[in-house]
Scaffold this active site. Sequence first.
Site, short mmCIF file in Angstrom:
data_model
loop_
_atom_site.label_atom_id
_atom_site.label_comp_id
_atom_site.label_asym_id
_atom_site.label_seq_id
_atom_site.Cartn_x
_atom_site.Cartn_y
_atom_site.Cartn_z
N ASN A 108 75.64 52.37 65.74
CA ASN A 108 75.18 51.25 64.92
C ASN A 108 74.20 50.45 65.78
O ASN A 108 74.60 49.60 66.57
CB ASN A 108 76.36 50.39 64.49
CG ASN A 108 75.96 49.27 63.55
OD1 ASN A 108 74.77 48.95 63.41
ND2 ASN A 108 76.92 48.65 62.90
N ASP B 119 67.24 51.00 54.70
CA ASP B 119 67.86 50.48 53.49
C ASP B 119 67.15 49.18 53.11
O ASP B 119 67.11 48.24 53.90
CB ASP B 119 69.34 50.21 53.76
CG ASP B 119 70.12 49.90 52.48
OD1 ASP B 119 69.50 49.45 51.51
OD2 ASP B 119 71.34 50.10 52.48
#
Length: 284
Positions: A157, A180
Amino acid sequence: MPGEPNKRQKREEYRKLLSVDEQKAALPKKKFYRQRAHANPFSDHSLTYPVSPSEMDWASHYPAFVAKNETSGSVQSHPQESELAIQKIFRNVEIADIGCGFGGLLFALAPKFPETLLVGMEIRTSVTEFVQEKIRALRHQNLNTGLYQNVACLRANAMKFLPNFFAKGQLSKIFLCFPDPHFKTRKHKARIVSMTLNSEYAYVLRPGAIVYTITDVEDLHNWMVEHFVEHLSFERVGEQEQEEDMCVKIMTTETEEGKKVERNGGQKFVACFRRLEDPPWPGE
């Protein structure tokens, strides 16, 4: 009655049909690794990450670049302790593809930069496994040429742990390809570009390094441009220089999302940003 096999079971069944040599060279099939397009970066994904860049085990990802007879830290008196020491690589990772997806950009860039180490960072488990399996297969297929020894993929991440992997000024390029868009205003805090995250990118990038961005969402493109231009550590790369950059040309054609946009007749918005020199401290 037993349910239908999941994707992991199906790909294990597929592997059993191959010979040992075929298994080593067989490219993974995407249909066994498909996963939802995006993951929540704020969720606890049970990730493992180094406490600092010096503790990162890069040697297991780039075995061809391991420094021979060298280990990190002081010499241990006990042989078992010495064996547990982290092996060093003789070249640092310099290019990071954040949210690398199925690795199309990595596999296109790797032969272009054979002496540079590239890493993809992907939060989705199955997608990461696909890229890692493809790396393994391509390395086996190219044993004679040594290609693809310089590329790796981590499940990570980057929004939370980027400085845990890279030291200050280590990277020369960062790619943010089709991130995104998080359309809803309340979700904008999850976008991969923000003033806070840009400061982290500035930390791990050396002066003169480039951040490459591409998206098919104009609103997100404008958001990324605005946040990078307003950040004091970056300036936007001019159009002519951007058009002449080989990496831009590869980025617009080789990612899975980019190919999908192309098939659908969509538009791609590209912007690149250069890491500026830090201003001198007062009194220097």
